[in-house]
Write a protein that holds these residues in place. Structure first.
Motif, PDB file in Angstrom:
ATOM      1  N   GLU A   6      13.929 -19.011  15.073  1.00  0.00           N
ATOM      2  CA  GLU A   6      14.882 -20.060  14.731  1.00  0.00           C
ATOM      3  C   GLU A   6      16.257 -19.463  14.473  1.00  0.00           C
ATOM      4  O   GLU A   6      16.393 -18.320  14.099  1.00  0.00           O
ATOM      5  CB  GLU A   6      14.408 -20.786  13.466  1.00  0.00           C
ATOM      6  N   SER A   7      17.286 -20.269  14.658  1.00  0.00           N
ATOM      7  CA  SER A   7      18.631 -19.826  14.309  1.00  0.00           C
ATOM      8  C   SER A   7      18.950 -20.318  12.903  1.00  0.00           C
ATOM      9  O   SER A   7      18.219 -21.102  12.329  1.00  0.00           O
ATOM     10  CB  SER A   7      19.655 -20.366  15.316  1.00  0.00           C
ATOM     11  N   GLY A   8      20.048 -19.840  12.372  1.00  0.00           N
ATOM     12  CA  GLY A   8      20.465 -20.288  11.053  1.00  0.00           C
ATOM     13  C   GLY A   8      20.457 -19.192  10.004  1.00  0.00           C
ATOM     14  O   GLY A   8      20.963 -19.379   8.917  1.00  0.00           O
ATOM     15  N   THR A   9      19.910 -18.048  10.317  1.00  0.00           N
ATOM     16  CA  THR A   9      19.885 -16.933   9.382  1.00  0.00           C
ATOM     17  C   THR A   9      21.301 -16.382   9.206  1.00  0.00           C
ATOM     18  O   THR A   9      22.101 -16.416  10.117  1.00  0.00           O
ATOM     19  CB  THR A   9      18.971 -15.810   9.923  1.00  0.00           C
ATOM     20  N   ALA A  10      21.603 -15.876   8.020  1.00  0.00           N
ATOM     21  CA  ALA A  10      22.891 -15.233   7.759  1.00  0.00           C
ATOM     22  C   ALA A  10      22.631 -13.843   7.181  1.00  0.00           C
ATOM     23  O   ALA A  10      21.631 -13.624   6.506  1.00  0.00           O
ATOM     24  CB  ALA A  10      23.716 -16.053   6.779  1.00  0.00           C
ATOM     25  N   VAL A  11      23.545 -12.899   7.452  1.00  0.00           N
ATOM     26  CA  VAL A  11      23.400 -11.546   6.941  1.00  0.00           C
ATOM     27  C   VAL A  11      24.787 -10.925   6.761  1.00  0.00           C
ATOM     28  O   VAL A  11      25.720 -11.253   7.489  1.00  0.00           O
ATOM     29  CB  VAL A  11      22.526 -10.678   7.888  1.00  0.00           C
ATOM     30  N   PHE A  18      27.798 -12.485   9.021  1.00  0.00           N
ATOM     31  CA  PHE A  18      27.526 -13.240  10.239  1.00  0.00           C
ATOM     32  C   PHE A  18      26.541 -14.345   9.907  1.00  0.00           C
ATOM     33  O   PHE A  18      25.559 -14.116   9.191  1.00  0.00           O
ATOM     34  CB  PHE A  18      26.960 -12.318  11.328  1.00  0.00           C
ATOM     35  N   THR A  19      26.815 -15.545  10.418  1.00  0.00           N
ATOM     36  CA  THR A  19      25.965 -16.697  10.132  1.00  0.00           C
ATOM     37  C   THR A  19      25.385 -17.257  11.425  1.00  0.00           C
ATOM     38  O   THR A  19      25.814 -16.882  12.519  1.00  0.00           O
ATOM     39  CB  THR A  19      26.762 -17.799   9.413  1.00  0.00           C
ATOM     40  N   ASP A  20      24.440 -18.146  11.280  1.00  0.00           N
ATOM     41  CA  ASP A  20      23.782 -18.813  12.402  1.00  0.00           C
ATOM     42  C   ASP A  20      23.229 -17.803  13.408  1.00  0.00           C
ATOM     43  O   ASP A  20      23.420 -17.923  14.611  1.00  0.00           O
ATOM     44  CB  ASP A  20      24.727 -19.793  13.085  1.00  0.00           C
ATOM     45  N   LEU A  21      22.573 -16.772  12.884  1.00  0.00           N
ATOM     46  CA  LEU A  21      21.991 -15.725  13.725  1.00  0.00           C
ATOM     47  C   LEU A  21      20.696 -16.202  14.365  1.00  0.00           C
ATOM     48  O   LEU A  21      19.992 -17.059  13.834  1.00  0.00           O
ATOM     49  CB  LEU A  21      21.709 -14.473  12.889  1.00  0.00           C
ATOM     50  N   GLU A  37      12.386  -6.102  14.914  1.00  0.00           N
ATOM     51  CA  GLU A  37      13.051  -7.364  14.591  1.00  0.00           C
ATOM     52  C   GLU A  37      14.544  -7.184  14.843  1.00  0.00           C
ATOM     53  O   GLU A  37      15.146  -6.206  14.402  1.00  0.00           O
ATOM     54  CB  GLU A  37      12.841  -7.737  13.121  1.00  0.00           C
ATOM     55  N   VAL A  38      15.147  -8.126  15.565  1.00  0.00           N
ATOM     56  CA  VAL A  38      16.565  -8.053  15.903  1.00  0.00           C
ATOM     57  C   VAL A  38      17.231  -9.369  15.504  1.00  0.00           C
ATOM     58  O   VAL A  38      16.682 -10.439  15.747  1.00  0.00           O
ATOM     59  CB  VAL A  38      16.755  -7.804  17.417  1.00  0.00           C
ATOM     60  N   LEU A  39      18.411  -9.282  14.898  1.00  0.00           N
ATOM     61  CA  LEU A  39      19.220 -10.463  14.605  1.00  0.00           C
ATOM     62  C   LEU A  39      20.447 -10.419  15.502  1.00  0.00           C
ATOM     63  O   LEU A  39      21.173  -9.421  15.530  1.00  0.00           O
ATOM     64  CB  LEU A  39      19.638 -10.507  13.134  1.00  0.00           C
ATOM     65  N   LEU A  40      20.666 -11.500  16.249  1.00  0.00           N
ATOM     66  CA  LEU A  40      21.758 -11.581  17.211  1.00  0.00           C
ATOM     67  C   LEU A  40      22.766 -12.643  16.798  1.00  0.00           C
ATOM     68  O   LEU A  40      22.376 -13.729  16.348  1.00  0.00           O
ATOM     69  CB  LEU A  40      21.216 -11.947  18.595  1.00  0.00           C
TER      70      LEU A  40
END
Length: 66
Positions: A6-11, A18-21, A37-40
């Motif tokens: 899902e999208s929506g993660t922030a870091v 960065f938001t909506d990862l 695990e990769v956040l884009l």
């Protein structure tokens, strides 16, 4: 195997917040023995990559348009 989350993660990393990862899980090996695990971030690319216990790469710098 690659799973798209899902999208929506922030870091927050050294390059900024960065938001909506979008989360992506890469699974390797037979049977599945390794997982990455990769956040884009849209327009940026890979912001965080984690694998195994305690292994984490973070985006150090980013300049929009470069």
């Amino acid at each position: 195997v690659v799973r798209i989350g899902e999208s929506g993660t922030a870091v927050t990393v050294p390059a900024g917040t960065f938001t909506d990862l979008r989360g992506v899980t890469e699974i390797y090996g037979l049977p599945a023995t390794s997982q990455v695990e990769v956040l884009l971030a849209r327009g940026v690319g890979e912001v965080v990559r984690t694998w195994g216990p305690g292994n984490r790469l973070e985006l150090e710098s980013y300049r929009p348009g470069e």
